[in-house]
Design an enzyme around this catalytic site. Structure first.
Site, PDB file in Angstrom:
ATOM      1  N   CYS A 161       0.826  -1.207   0.000  1.00 30.31           N
ATOM      2  CA  CYS A 161       0.000   0.000   0.000  1.00 30.31           C
ATOM      3  C   CYS A 161       0.861   1.258   0.000  1.00 30.31           C
ATOM      4  O   CYS A 161       1.035   1.931   1.020  1.00 30.31           O
ATOM      5  CB  CYS A 161      -0.959   0.024   1.185  1.00 30.31           C
ATOM      6  SG  CYS A 161      -2.238   1.297   0.987  1.00 30.31           S
ATOM      7  N   LYS A 308       1.635  -3.378  -4.249  1.00 29.28           N
ATOM      8  CA  LYS A 308       1.379  -4.508  -3.367  1.00 29.28           C
ATOM      9  C   LYS A 308       0.153  -4.164  -2.513  1.00 29.28           C
ATOM     10  O   LYS A 308       0.271  -3.658  -1.404  1.00 29.28           O
ATOM     11  CB  LYS A 308       2.612  -4.794  -2.515  1.00 29.28           C
ATOM     12  CG  LYS A 308       3.824  -5.231  -3.359  1.00 29.28           C
ATOM     13  CD  LYS A 308       5.028  -5.553  -2.500  1.00 29.28           C
ATOM     14  CE  LYS A 308       6.212  -5.975  -3.372  1.00 29.28           C
ATOM     15  NZ  LYS A 308       6.006  -7.234  -4.099  1.00 29.28           N
ATOM     16  N   THR A 309      -1.017  -4.412  -3.079  1.00 32.11           N
ATOM     17  CA  THR A 309      -2.274  -4.051  -2.429  1.00 32.11           C
ATOM     18  C   THR A 309      -3.277  -5.190  -2.566  1.00 32.11           C
ATOM     19  O   THR A 309      -3.149  -6.061  -3.429  1.00 32.11           O
ATOM     20  CB  THR A 309      -2.898  -2.793  -3.067  1.00 32.11           C
ATOM     21  OG1 THR A 309      -3.265  -3.091  -4.426  1.00 32.11           O
ATOM     22  CG2 THR A 309      -1.934  -1.616  -3.048  1.00 32.11           C
ATOM     23  N   ALA A 311      -6.219  -4.772  -3.667  1.00 30.73           N
ATOM     24  CA  ALA A 311      -6.868  -4.559  -4.961  1.00 30.73           C
ATOM     25  C   ALA A 311      -6.075  -5.201  -6.091  1.00 30.73           C
ATOM     26  O   ALA A 311      -6.653  -5.740  -7.050  1.00 30.73           O
ATOM     27  CB  ALA A 311      -7.040  -3.067  -5.228  1.00 30.73           C
ATOM     28  N   CYS A 343      -5.489   2.195  -5.560  1.00 32.20           N
ATOM     29  CA  CYS A 343      -5.048   2.802  -4.316  1.00 32.20           C
ATOM     30  C   CYS A 343      -6.009   3.938  -3.978  1.00 32.20           C
ATOM     31  O   CYS A 343      -5.944   5.012  -4.600  1.00 32.20           O
ATOM     32  CB  CYS A 343      -3.626   3.337  -4.449  1.00 32.20           C
ATOM     33  SG  CYS A 343      -2.973   3.996  -2.896  1.00 32.20           S
TER      34      CYS A 343
END
Length: 410
Positions: A161, A308-309, A311, A343
């Site tokens: 994130c 790196k999320t 979603a 994001c």
């Protein structure tokens, strides 16, 4: 020695999503998840815990309640990988064989790479929303802040994130500005190792405007190297052209985003990419390992070169599932991941820029609205809609909602 048709290492967002999608696609698959933790957290909500909007408990569920029906849960961690033998050794000493492996261990927070930080955390205004044990202290610190430098850092490694370090900064700034006395006595500083405010140009420009409007000081190419808790000083290595100099800033509050890397068990394994980070070395389009064709990876631990999320996992999971099943069937891997990530950039209480983009750094909005604008509606999506989707659709293997939205690009 136990044998599993599909072994998933990691029962976080990525592992659970893949397991659920696999079971939806083929209910008869024999799947096991290797995961030691009894609790599962909705980590995208921790920014809002640190800002007093959620409680930590609202972001927690029992892992047992999230394991898909028919999937075996092995309550242990991975202790070693042998992709040639097709085995994983568990922390209990068990050797687990597999036909196909999915590595979804998540990411390691490297607190100890910053001198003095582990000892300083949780006291004297030093905090981080990246730890569940510190998010409540973040909110306490913001409320108790009475002036001085409020510093928010971003490290020189990939992180989960990438918007989170500045989201909490904008929310804290809102709280500081509620008191004219505190606002007048405060400098808010964004000290980031990166050369700019955000990696995607389309969304970097509105964020620069937010920073300028708020009077926040962006300090670029600043990497936190040491925290001197006794004197309340943060020490930065500052890249200035071809040289690096040291800069010491006093602080009243210090929100630290630690450097991150793959867990040691992955980074030291034959699965890791050469070079820093130790990520699982996969093809960025297929999610298949570049050397071991029956190994796949997604999420924070993978080498997929985008955000790196959670979603991003939603974009990666269906590609991985389709290609893993194709591999089991002896068919070509036809599914392709385009780098979709999202994001929700919180720019204050009640304001969010919903940044969705792909590998080409192009906006791919899900809504028929200008995605670069701060919107209250996107705040509602971030605060209320996305957590519901996470628990009730994503972890249960439902397809991405974009396919039902007329404003979605692609």
């Amino acid at each position: 020695m136990a044998h599993h048709q599909i072994l998933i290492v990691g029962g976080g967002a990525a592992g659970l999503t893949v397991a659920s999608q696999l079971k939806r696609a083929r209910p008869g698959l024999e799947i096991a998840i290797l995961e030691p933790s009894p609790d599962h957290y909705y980590q995208p909500g921790w920014t809002l815990v640190g800002a007093g909007v959620f409680t930590l408990e609202q972001t927690r569920r029992a892992e047992a309640d999230l394991i898909p029906e028919g999937v075996r849960w092995i309550r242990a961690a991975a202790a070693g990988f042998d992709p040639v033998a097709g085995t994983v050794t568990s922390s209990d000493g068990e050797t687990l064989h597999y036909d196909a492996l999915v590595v979804a261990t998540g990411i390691k927070l490297c607190w100890d790479r910053i001198k003095g930080l582990p000892e300083a955390l949780g006291t004297g205004g030093v905090t981080s929303n990246y730890s569940k044990d510190l998010v409540d202290y973040t909110w306490q610190t913001i409320q108790a802040f009475r002036g001085g430098n409020a510093i928010f850092t971003f490290p020189d490694t990939p992180i989960k994130c990438a918007g989170a370090p500045q989201k909490i900064m904008y929310l804290a700034d809102d709280v500081f500005k509620r008191s004219p006395e505190v606002a007048a006595a405060t400098r808010v500083i964004y000290a980031t190792a990166t050369p700019g405010i955000f990696a995607i140009p389309t969304f970097a420009e509105p964020l620069r405007q937010v920073v300028a409007r708020r009077g926040i000081e962006p300090h670029y190419q600043h990497t936190l190297k040491e925290v001197r808790a006794a004197s309340k000083e943060a020490v930065f290595a500052v890249k200035d052209g071809d040289t690096v100099r040291e800069e010491v800033l006093p602080f009243g509050m210090l929100h630290v985003t630690p450097p991150m890397a793959a867990p040691d068990v992955v980074a030291t394994s034959p699965l890791a990419v050469a070079g820093p980070g130790g990520w699982v070395d996969v093809d960025k389009f297929t999610t298949q390992h570049v050397r071991h064709p029956n190994v796949f990876s997604l999420g924070d631990v993978s080498s997929l070169p985008n955000s790196k999320t959670a979603a991003a996992v939603r974009g990666q999971a269906p590609v991985l599932v389709a290609n893993l099943l194709a591999h089991l069937d002896g068919q070509p891997l036809a599914a392709r991941y385009d780098g979709y990530a999202c994001c929700p950039l919180i720019t204050g209480y009640g304001r969010v820029i919903m940044a969705e983009f792909n590998y080409d750094a192009q906006p791919v909005p899900s809504f028929p609205l200008d995605p670069t604008q701060e919107r209250w509606s996107m705040w509602v999506v971030k605060k209320d809609v996305l957590p519901w989707i996470y628990w009730n659709r994503m972890l249960k293997g439902a397809p991405h909602e974009r396919r039902f939205m007329p404003g979605a690009a692609g």
